[in-house]
Design an enzyme around this catalytic site. Structure first.
Site: not given
Ligand code: PRP
Ligand code: URA
Length: 207
Positions: A103, A107, A199, A202
């Site tokens: 994400r 944006t 997150d 993370d």
């Molecule tokens: C997080 C989570 C989802 C997304 C959700 O991943 O694991 O994939 O955000 O957000 P949304 O519903 O607003 O799209 P992220 O993109 O942070 O990647 P990561 O798992 O590599 O940290």
């Molecule tokens: N992605 C995450 O990992 N946590 C949130 O709360 C939203 C998006």
């Protein structure tokens, strides 16, 4: 929202409480992601079609069932990977496709970096795995790719959804099932689920 199932089981809710806690280490966080994935996937697969089979036990003839279609598990990287390992004993024959979406922090839109999903999905039961459903953008992008490959039987498995994300996903895929452990009320300005768990990627990766 007819297609949304929230698993209120006390064992699930107790594990979710520990997952949310900011004092939980990354090692325990990863373990809890797996322990939560299993009961959610039990529920997500409750209505899978089966066909009857005949067999002999050491004692007598018997009938049983086999799954009618193959299952494809599709974790969204990175956080979805934390749900995958615990599902191997449950669905040892399942195939696995990987979706890489990150994400964009400004944006809040998902950006693609990996598509390792089979080209033809018409015959699969497809489960999307991602702990967090926030705006819904990532799950919707994943679902659109899977549908473009022919997936007809889609189920989204998340640990925490925001109310808005669950609504958006159900609107976009009215025939899909959505299984979660909790629906939280809102998103903050950075698009984080409140109270959520922070997150997930993370916390699962420790960085
Ligand atoms: C997080 C989570 C989802 C997304 C959700 O991943 O694991 O994939 O955000 O957000 P949304 O519903 O607003 O799209 P992220 O993109 O942070 O990647 P990561 O798992 O590599 O940290
Ligand atoms: N992605 C995450 O990992 N946590 C949130 O709360 C939203 C998006």
């Amino acid at each position: 929202m007819k297609a949304l199932t929230i698993i209120g089981h006390p064992l699930v809710q107790a594990k979710l409480t520990r997952l949310r806690d900011r004092r939980t280490s990354h090692a325990e966080f990863r373990r809890l992601l797996g322990e939560l994935a299993a009961p959610l996937v039990y529920e997500a697969t409750r209505d899978l079609p089966v066909h009857p089979v005949r067999l002999r036990t050491p004692v007598a003839a018997a009938t049983g069932v086999e799954l009618r279609r193959e299952v494809l598990l599709t974790p969204i990287l990175r956080a979805g990977l934390g749900m995958l390992d615990a599902l191997r004993p449950l669905l040892p024959e399942a195939r696995v496709g990987f979706i890489g979406l990150a994400r964009n922090e400004s944006t809040l839109l998902p950006e693609w970096y990996l598509d390792k999903v089979p080209a033809r999905l018409d015959e699969f039961e497809v489960l999307v795995l991602d702990p967090m459903l926030a705006t819904g953008g990532s799950a919707i992008a994943a679902g659109e790719l899977l549908q473009s490959r022919g997936a007809r039987n889609l189920c989204f498995v998340h640990i925490i959804a925001s109310a808005a994300g669950a609504r958006a996903l159900a609107r976009r895929f009215p025939k899909a099932r959505i299984v979660v452990a909790a629906v939280d009320a809102r998103l903050d300005k950075r698009g984080y689920i409140v109270p959520g768990l922070g997150d997930a990627g993370d916390r699962a990766c420790g960085c």
